[in-house]
Design a protein around this motif. Structure first.
Motif, PDB file in Angstrom:
ATOM      1  N   LYS A  45       5.452 -10.761 -13.736  1.00 33.83           N
ATOM      2  CA  LYS A  45       4.832 -11.432 -12.581  1.00 33.83           C
ATOM      3  C   LYS A  45       3.366 -11.046 -12.456  1.00 33.83           C
ATOM      4  CE  LYS A  45       6.203  -7.810  -9.346  1.00 33.83           C
ATOM      5  NZ  LYS A  45       7.321  -7.300  -8.537  1.00 33.83           N
ATOM      6  N   SER A 202       9.279   1.011 -12.616  1.00 37.22           N
ATOM      7  CA  SER A 202       8.360   1.929 -13.311  1.00 37.22           C
ATOM      8  C   SER A 202       8.519   3.379 -12.873  1.00 37.22           C
ATOM      9  CB  SER A 202       6.907   1.497 -13.092  1.00 37.22           C
ATOM     10  OG  SER A 202       6.671   0.298 -13.785  1.00 37.22           O
ATOM     11  N   GLY A 219       7.430  -3.083 -14.690  1.00 40.72           N
ATOM     12  CA  GLY A 219       6.204  -3.878 -14.662  1.00 40.72           C
ATOM     13  C   GLY A 219       4.975  -3.036 -14.916  1.00 40.72           C
ATOM     14  N   SER A 220       4.533  -2.300 -13.902  1.00 41.85           N
ATOM     15  CA  SER A 220       3.233  -1.625 -13.992  1.00 41.85           C
ATOM     16  C   SER A 220       3.158  -0.568 -15.091  1.00 41.85           C
ATOM     17  CB  SER A 220       2.856  -1.032 -12.631  1.00 41.85           C
ATOM     18  OG  SER A 220       3.932  -0.349 -12.063  1.00 41.85           O
ATOM     19  N   ARG A 226      -0.703  -3.955 -10.941  1.00 39.86           N
ATOM     20  CA  ARG A 226      -0.966  -5.364 -10.609  1.00 39.86           C
ATOM     21  C   ARG A 226      -2.088  -5.410  -9.578  1.00 39.86           C
ATOM     22  NH1 ARG A 226       4.474  -5.066 -11.156  1.00 39.86           N
ATOM     23  NH2 ARG A 226       4.691  -4.283  -9.045  1.00 39.86           N
TER      24      ARG A 226
HETATM   25  C1  PLP Z   1       7.814  -6.160  -9.315  1.00 41.07           C
HETATM   26  C2  PLP Z   1       9.238  -5.807  -9.498  1.00 41.07           C
HETATM   27  C3  PLP Z   1       9.630  -4.822 -10.423  1.00 41.07           C
HETATM   28  C4  PLP Z   1       8.657  -4.021 -11.262  1.00 41.07           C
HETATM   29  O1  PLP Z   1       8.027  -3.060 -10.478  1.00 41.07           O
HETATM   30  P1  PLP Z   1       7.098  -1.914 -11.149  1.00 41.07           P
HETATM   31  O2  PLP Z   1       7.088  -0.847 -10.134  1.00 41.07           O
HETATM   32  O3  PLP Z   1       5.780  -2.551 -11.380  1.00 41.07           O
HETATM   33  O4  PLP Z   1       7.746  -1.517 -12.413  1.00 41.07           O
HETATM   34  C5  PLP Z   1      10.987  -4.582 -10.570  1.00 41.07           C
HETATM   35  N1  PLP Z   1      11.915  -5.255  -9.858  1.00 41.07           N
HETATM   36  C6  PLP Z   1      11.574  -6.204  -8.963  1.00 41.07           C
HETATM   37  C7  PLP Z   1      12.641  -6.899  -8.211  1.00 41.07           C
HETATM   38  C8  PLP Z   1      10.236  -6.505  -8.751  1.00 41.07           C
HETATM   39  O5  PLP Z   1       9.919  -7.449  -7.844  1.00 41.07           O
END
Ligand code: PLP
Length: 228
Positions: A45, A202, A219-220, A226
Motif C-alpha cells: 500500500k 514490521s 510493509g515498512s 510510508r
Molecule cells: C499497513 C499494514 C501492515 C503493514 O504494516 P507495517 O508496520 O508497515 O509492516 C500490516 N497489516 C495491515 C492490516 C496493514 O494495514
C-alpha cells in the motif's frame, strides 16, 4: 494513489527483503518451525511503481493491499504469477471488484459482507479464499469480529454462505504487548480447524511466528517508512 518516497532506493529494498527473509528463517529455526510454513506478505500500500518493481526483482510474489482501487492501480497490469491478499476493510459495494482481483480476502467480519462475497463469487465464477478478521483487543474503532463471536462467524460463513474459510487474521492494539493477542488468534484457529493464521507486522512478526503465524504482513521493514 502512490506516493513517491524520497528515500527510495531499489538496492535498499532488495537488502530489506534479504534481511526480513533471514529474520523469518532464524525465528522459525528458534521456534522449531519449518520456514516453508511461513509466508511473507509484502504490504505494498502507498508504494510507488519503482518500489513495486524492486520487490518483484527481489523475487517477491505475495502482496497485501488495503484498498481495492489502489490494488488495481498497482497490480492489474502485471497480475500474472502473483498472489494478492486484501488486508484492509472491504465495503460490500466493492465485493465484486475485490473477488475479481484478489486471491485471498483477509478481512471478513460481518454477515452482510459474507453474503456480498458469496454473491460476487457466484456471479463471476471466482473462488476466493477468505480469512475472518478478529478484533482481539475489542477496540471500538477497529474492524473484525469480537473474539466471542469468531466461532459463529466462521461457521456461518462456511455453512450458510459456502465460503472457503481458510483462516483468521488480527491486528493487535498498537499500545499493547501483541503476544496475548497472537495466542488468542492461534487458539481460535485451532479450535475451528483452520490452518492459516495471518498476524505480525514490521514491529512484531518474529513474535507472531513464535506464536504460530503462517502469514506475516510486512510493509515498512521492506519498503521503508510510508510517507502518507
Ligand atoms: C499497513 C499494514 C501492515 C503493514 O504494516 P507495517 O508496520 O508497515 O509492516 C500490516 N497489516 C495491515 C492490516 C496493514 O494495514
Amino acid at each position: 494513489m502512490s506516493v513517491t518516497n524520497p528515500a527510495f532506493s531499489a538496492s535498499s529494498i532488495l537488502e530489506n527483503f534479504t534481511a526480513v527473509r533471514g529474520q523469518i528463517e532464524t525465528t522459525c529455526h528458534q521456534a522449531g518451525r519449518d520456514p516453508s510454513t511461513v509466508t511473507l506478505t509484502a504490504v505494498s500500500k502507498t508504494q510507488a511503481p519503482e518500489a513495486l518493481a524492486a520487490a518483484l526483482s527481489a523475487g517477491q510474489r505475495v502482496f497485501g493491499e488495503n484498498r481495492v482501487q489502489e490494488a488495481y492501480q498497482h497490480w492489474a497490469h502485471q497480475r500474472g504469477g502473483l498472489e494478492l491478499r486484501l488486508i484492509g476493510p472491504l465495503q460490500t459495494n466493492k465485493a465484486l471488484e475485490a473477488v475479481e482481483l484478489f486471491d485471498v480476502i483477509e478481512t471478513l467480519d460481518r454477515e452482510k459482507l459474507a453474503k456480498a462475497l458469496a454473491d460476487a463469487m457466484a456471479k463471476t465464477g471466482t473462488s476466493v479464499r477468505v480469512l475472518v478478521q478478529v478484533n482481539t483487543g475489542a477496540e471500538p474503532q477497529k474492524a473484525g469480529v469480537l473474539p466471542a463471536d469468531a466461532d459463529d462467524m466462521i461457521a456461518m460463513a462456511r455453512d450458510t454462505y459456502g465460503l472457503n474459510i481458510e483462516g483468521v487474521m488480527c491486528i493487535p492494539p498498537v499500545d499493547q504487548d501483541p503476544v496475548p493477542h497472537f495466542r488468542m488468534l492461534k487458539t481460535i484457529a485451532d479450535s475451528n480447524g483452520l490452518n492459516v493464521i495471518s498476524m505480525g507486522m514490521s514491529g512484531d512478526f518474529e513474535a507472531a511466528i513464535a506464536c504460530g503465524a503462517t502469514h506475516v504482513r510486512v510493509g515498512s521493514a521492506l519498503f521503508g517508512q510510508r510517507n502518507r
